[in-house]
Motif scaffolding. Structure first.
Motif, short mmCIF file in Angstrom:
data_model
loop_
_atom_site.label_atom_id
_atom_site.label_comp_id
_atom_site.label_asym_id
_atom_site.label_seq_id
_atom_site.Cartn_x
_atom_site.Cartn_y
_atom_site.Cartn_z
N GLN A 198 47.83 32.26 56.12
CA GLN A 198 47.81 33.75 56.33
C GLN A 198 47.97 34.13 57.71
O GLN A 198 48.68 35.03 57.95
CB GLN A 198 46.42 34.39 55.79
N TYR A 203 38.62 31.06 52.24
CA TYR A 203 39.53 31.36 50.98
C TYR A 203 40.78 30.28 51.33
O TYR A 203 41.28 30.32 52.22
CB TYR A 203 40.18 32.60 51.00
N HIS A 204 40.93 29.40 50.42
CA HIS A 204 41.86 28.30 50.34
C HIS A 204 42.84 28.27 49.33
O HIS A 204 43.66 27.52 49.12
CB HIS A 204 41.55 26.65 50.79
N GLY A 205 42.48 28.88 48.25
CA GLY A 205 43.31 29.08 47.11
C GLY A 205 42.59 29.07 45.80
O GLY A 205 41.48 29.11 45.63
N SER A 215 53.29 26.41 47.45
CA SER A 215 52.09 27.48 47.71
C SER A 215 51.09 27.21 48.76
O SER A 215 51.00 25.87 49.00
CB SER A 215 51.45 27.97 46.22
N GLY A 216 50.32 28.09 49.32
CA GLY A 216 49.41 27.76 50.29
C GLY A 216 48.37 26.81 49.58
O GLY A 216 47.62 25.80 50.24
N ALA A 217 47.94 27.01 48.42
CA ALA A 217 46.91 26.19 47.69
C ALA A 217 47.69 25.03 47.70
O ALA A 217 46.69 23.78 48.17
CB ALA A 217 46.45 26.81 46.38
N VAL A 242 47.20 23.18 51.15
CA VAL A 242 45.82 23.03 51.51
C VAL A 242 45.41 21.42 50.65
O VAL A 242 44.95 20.54 51.32
CB VAL A 242 44.87 23.90 51.35
N GLU A 266 41.18 36.20 53.35
CA GLU A 266 40.47 36.93 52.28
C GLU A 266 38.83 37.32 52.37
O GLU A 266 38.37 38.24 52.00
CB GLU A 266 40.56 36.17 50.77
N ASP A 294 43.99 25.91 58.41
CA ASP A 294 44.65 26.59 57.39
C ASP A 294 45.44 27.82 57.89
O ASP A 294 44.67 28.99 58.12
CB ASP A 294 43.96 26.98 56.10
C1 LIG Z 1 43.96 30.93 54.36
C2 LIG Z 1 44.90 30.82 52.75
N1 LIG Z 1 44.71 29.74 52.41
C3 LIG Z 1 45.37 29.29 51.34
C4 LIG Z 1 45.82 30.55 50.41
C5 LIG Z 1 46.50 30.09 49.20
O1 LIG Z 1 47.90 30.41 49.19
P1 LIG Z 1 48.71 30.62 47.67
O2 LIG Z 1 47.98 31.95 47.08
O3 LIG Z 1 50.11 30.46 48.31
O4 LIG Z 1 48.31 29.49 46.99
C6 LIG Z 1 45.87 31.85 50.88
C7 LIG Z 1 46.19 32.68 50.16
O5 LIG Z 1 45.98 34.13 50.18
C8 LIG Z 1 45.05 32.09 52.39
O6 LIG Z 1 44.96 33.32 52.73
#
Ligand SMILES: Cc1ncc(COP(=O)(O)O)c(C=O)c1O
Length: 453
Positions: free
Chosen positions: A267, A162-164, A134-136, A139, A236, A264
């Motif tokens: 998105q 927004y990072h998760g 996942s994105g989080a 990061v 976000e 990051d």
């Molecule tokens: C810039 C950014 N970083 C991290 C995330 C987190 O990603 P995830 O929801 O896959 O954990 C998002 C999710 O919207 C994001 O937009």
């Protein structure tokens, strides 16, 4: 595929907006009752329309309504939903093997994807990657890697970031409600600097960077900083595009101070902004890039890619996870990359963005509630404001999104003040569908009178 071949698949996917019930319809509402009885109420749904098929910018629901998709499942299905190349690659890999755990017995797809990431991410230096879910998670791992490399602890993030939603990434995310409220305590050693937000701060890029760097120097100290983590265009937080020069100045300061510059691009990555990665718009070469979302057409996959000497800093087995770089997700990602390159989707994102900007700017010229129209490529937003004070208008934003939903357009909002409508269509959407969606938006805005000063 011909029309007749496509209609042979049940249920058929229309190529236009089609409403046969209210939105949501009775079958969706019945499913939603089941959802309420079975799913944690902490998991919200913006529009309780239950999907049965999607593709070509259309989502077909259980009631037979066909909605135009301007959200791509939050910037994920950039190449299109159930893209034939992705679906075939997934099916093929799923019938070969679904999992071995790369940390136990590896497979080629993981390696091939890391090779592709080295080729595609900014900069021609020696690179390595590690894959996650996942994105989080990407990061979090970028921070782990930066700390391991620098032997420092502090991490800098920005207003509106927004990072998760994991513990560390909640600390890195700016907005309290709904992401953080009641979920503390949060991870330590996370510091926040002011973001460049041209519509609201009026600063040029170098001035905004000097302001942020001053905060970091005075409140953290460069020698304590492991990483600066920034979204090159905030997601976000409101699709905030920093003023030109902001990102290059920050990146330069990081290099001069031995701080790992982490982009990051969760998105913004994979053609979304009309470049393969958003950093390219300003020629910025990050030390590490975090990716997810658009990387695999909807399968859960994420990556950290960056300078070999930084990526190789953690001790052996310090990075990983059971599912990270799952073979089915890797096959999907390789098909996504092939599709972006073979179908010219970077150029398509630019064309989609130009069409959306034309429509929004035309509206803005006669509607002062559209305070700021911004974005790059197929990542476009409008910030709705009180025409006199420029105060954020969250109520109007909510009203417009709800009315668009009722008319069969899936439209997302975002922003620190919840007053930004964001447009993230899949790139297989037709110009005609996009035009129809913006006609709906115009009609919806026409119905809400502009307040007179
Ligand atoms: C810039 C950014 N970083 C991290 C995330 C987190 O990603 P995830 O929801 O896959 O954990 C998002 C999710 O919207 C994001 O937009």
């Amino acid at each position: 595929m011909s029309e007749s071949e496509e209609t042979a698949v049940e249920p058929a996917l229309p190529r236009q907006r089609r409403l046969v019930t209210a939105v949501p319809g009775p079958r969706s509402l019945a499913l939603h009752e089941r959802k309420d009885a079975a799913v944690s109420s902490g998991v919200g749904t913006m529009l309780p329309v239950y999907a049965v098929r999607a593709g070509g910018g259309v989502l077909l629901d259980v009631d037979g309504n066909a909605l135009i998709d301007l959200g791509s499942g939050i910037a994920v299905t950039t190449v299109g939903n159930a893209h034939p190349r992705v679906a075939a690659a997934v099916a093929q890999q799923a019938s070969a093997f679904t999992h071995t755990c790369f940390m136990v017995t590896p497979y080629e797809g993981y390696v091939a994807l890391c090779e592709a990431l080295a080729r595609l991410t900014p900069g021609d230096h020696d690179k390595r990657s590690a894959l996650f879910n996942s994105g989080a998670e990407a990061v979090e791992n970028a921070v782990k890697i930066a700390r391991s490399h620098t032997r420092r602890q502090a991490v800098a993030v920005f207003d509106h970031a927004y990072h998760g939603r994991t513990n560390l990434t909640m600390a890195m995310t700016a907005k309290s409600m709904p992401y953080k409220q009641g979920f503390g305590p949060f991870a330590a050693e996370v510091y926040r600097a002011p973001m460049s937000y041209p519509f609201r701060d009026g600063l040029d890029g170098p001035a905004a960077a000097a302001r942020a760097i001053d905060v970091l120097n005075q409140q953290v100290g460069a020698a304590n900083l492991a990483a600066v983590v920034i979204e090159p265009i905030q997601g976000e937080g409101g699709f905030v595009v920093p003023a030109p020069g902001f990102l290059p100045a920050l990146a330069e300061w990081c290099t001069a101070n031995g701080v790992v510059f982490v982009a990051d691009e969760v998105q913004t990555g994979f053609a979304r902004t009309g470049a393969m990665f958003a950093c390219e718009h300003e020629g910025v070469v990050p030390d590490l890039v975090a990716t997810a979302k658009g990387i695999a057409g909807g399968l859960p996959l994420a990556a950290v890619t960056g300078r070999a000497e930084i990526m190789n800093a953690p001790h052996a087995s310090g990075l990983g996870g059971t599912y990270g770089g799952n073979p089915v997700a890797c096959a999907a990602a390789l098909a996504v990359i092939e599709t972006i390159e073979a179908d010219g989707l970077v150029a398509r994102a630019q064309a989609v963005g130009a069409q959306m900007l034309d429509r929004l700017r035309a509206r803005q010229a006669r509607d002062p509630r559209l305070g700021d129209v911004r974005g790059r490529g197929a990542m476009i937003a409008v910030e709705l404001v009180d025409p006199t004070t420029r105060a954020p208008d969250a109520a109007l934003t909510k009203q417009v999104a709800a009315a668009a939903h009722a008319q069969g357009v899936i439209l997302l909002s975002c922003g620190t003040w919840s007053n930004v409508l964001r447009f993230l269509p899949p790139l297989d959407i037709s110009d005609a569908l996009l035009a129809d969606a913006f006609d709906v938006l115009d009609a919806v805005l026409d119905q809400v009178p502009v307040p007179t000063a």
